[in-house]
Design a protein around this motif. Structure first.
Motif, short mmCIF file in Angstrom:
data_model
loop_
_atom_site.label_atom_id
_atom_site.label_comp_id
_atom_site.label_asym_id
_atom_site.label_seq_id
_atom_site.Cartn_x
_atom_site.Cartn_y
_atom_site.Cartn_z
N PHE A 11 0.85 -1.18 0.00
CA PHE A 11 0.00 0.00 0.00
C PHE A 11 0.89 1.24 0.00
N PRO A 12 1.21 1.78 -1.21
CA PRO A 12 2.15 2.91 -1.32
C PRO A 12 1.84 4.11 -0.42
N PRO A 13 0.57 4.44 -0.12
CA PRO A 13 0.37 5.60 0.77
C PRO A 13 0.97 5.43 2.16
N SER A 14 1.24 4.18 2.56
CA SER A 14 1.81 3.94 3.89
C SER A 14 3.33 3.90 3.86
N ASP A 15 3.96 4.09 2.71
CA ASP A 15 5.41 3.92 2.55
C ASP A 15 6.18 4.92 3.40
N LEU A 16 7.01 4.39 4.29
CA LEU A 16 7.83 5.22 5.17
C LEU A 16 9.23 5.45 4.61
N GLY A 17 9.59 4.70 3.57
CA GLY A 17 10.93 4.80 3.00
C GLY A 17 11.81 3.68 3.52
N GLN A 18 12.80 3.32 2.72
CA GLN A 18 13.67 2.19 3.05
C GLN A 18 14.52 2.41 4.30
N ASP A 19 14.71 3.65 4.73
CA ASP A 19 15.52 3.87 5.92
C ASP A 19 14.88 3.25 7.16
N TYR A 20 13.55 3.06 7.16
CA TYR A 20 12.89 2.41 8.29
C TYR A 20 13.25 0.93 8.36
N GLY A 24 14.99 -1.53 11.51
CA GLY A 24 14.30 -2.69 12.08
C GLY A 24 12.78 -2.60 12.06
N PHE A 25 12.24 -1.73 11.22
CA PHE A 25 10.79 -1.57 11.12
C PHE A 25 10.30 -1.88 9.71
N GLU A 26 9.06 -2.30 9.60
CA GLU A 26 8.46 -2.50 8.28
C GLU A 26 8.33 -1.15 7.60
N PRO A 27 8.83 -0.99 6.38
CA PRO A 27 8.79 0.31 5.72
C PRO A 27 7.48 0.60 5.00
N ILE A 28 6.65 -0.42 4.77
CA ILE A 28 5.41 -0.22 4.03
C ILE A 28 4.41 -1.30 4.44
N THR A 29 3.14 -0.96 4.51
CA THR A 29 2.12 -1.96 4.81
C THR A 29 2.02 -2.93 3.64
N GLY A 55 5.75 0.48 10.10
CA GLY A 55 6.20 0.92 11.41
C GLY A 55 6.26 -0.17 12.46
N ALA A 56 5.72 -1.36 12.16
CA ALA A 56 5.79 -2.49 13.09
C ALA A 56 7.21 -3.05 13.05
N PRO A 57 7.63 -3.75 14.10
CA PRO A 57 8.96 -4.37 14.06
C PRO A 57 9.08 -5.26 12.83
N TYR A 58 10.24 -5.25 12.18
CA TYR A 58 10.46 -6.00 10.96
C TYR A 58 10.12 -7.48 11.16
N GLY A 59 9.31 -8.02 10.27
CA GLY A 59 8.95 -9.43 10.30
C GLY A 59 7.85 -9.78 11.26
N GLN A 60 7.28 -8.81 11.97
CA GLN A 60 6.21 -9.09 12.92
C GLN A 60 4.86 -8.95 12.21
N GLY A 61 4.47 -10.02 11.57
CA GLY A 61 3.20 -10.01 10.85
C GLY A 61 2.05 -10.38 11.75
N ILE A 76 -6.44 -1.83 7.62
CA ILE A 76 -5.10 -2.20 7.14
C ILE A 76 -4.56 -1.12 6.21
N GLU A 77 -5.38 -0.69 5.26
CA GLU A 77 -4.94 0.32 4.30
C GLU A 77 -4.69 1.67 4.94
N SER A 78 -5.43 2.01 5.97
CA SER A 78 -5.29 3.34 6.57
C SER A 78 -4.25 3.38 7.69
N HIS A 79 -3.68 2.25 8.08
CA HIS A 79 -2.70 2.22 9.16
C HIS A 79 -1.47 3.04 8.80
N ARG A 80 -1.03 3.88 9.73
CA ARG A 80 0.16 4.71 9.55
C ARG A 80 1.05 4.61 10.77
N LEU A 81 2.30 4.98 10.62
CA LEU A 81 3.27 4.95 11.70
C LEU A 81 2.71 5.67 12.92
N GLY A 82 2.79 5.03 14.07
CA GLY A 82 2.32 5.63 15.31
C GLY A 82 0.87 5.32 15.64
#
Length: 98
Positions: A11-20, A24-29, A55-61, A76-82
């Protein structure tokens, strides 16, 4: 018979960028759907669905099935960091075909 397969949706609107990811965080939903048609019990209606929220810990599905995904797709689609995670699915990984 068909063997294992998977597909995923981002879901591109949730993309935080690869630096996340580097932090250790998921960069995109992302939603991963895994189906193994070589198993007699694994049908489309029963396939495994894993949601990785931005924004969730990497791999924590969070695991569910198609019905649970469809029921909570707006959240799911509207979830954002924080955001508080209001989707009460168990934490874990979907069966990832090898």
């Amino acid at each position: 018979m068909f063997g294992p397969g998977s597909t995923h949706l981002d879901f591109p609107p949730s993309d935080l960028g690869q630096d996340y990811l580097g932090r250790g965080f998921e960069p995109i939903t992302t939603i991963v759907v895994a189906l193994d048609r070589s198993l007699p019990t694994d049908h489309v209606a029963d396939c495994a669905v894993e949601m990785l929220l931005a924004g969730a810990p990497y791999g924590q599905g969070r695991r569910t099935g198609p019905a649970g995904m469809q029921e909570h797709l707006d959240s799911i689609e509207s979830h954002r960091l924080g955001d508080e995670v209001t989707i009460q699915f168990p934490v874990g990984r979907a069966r990832v075909p090898s």
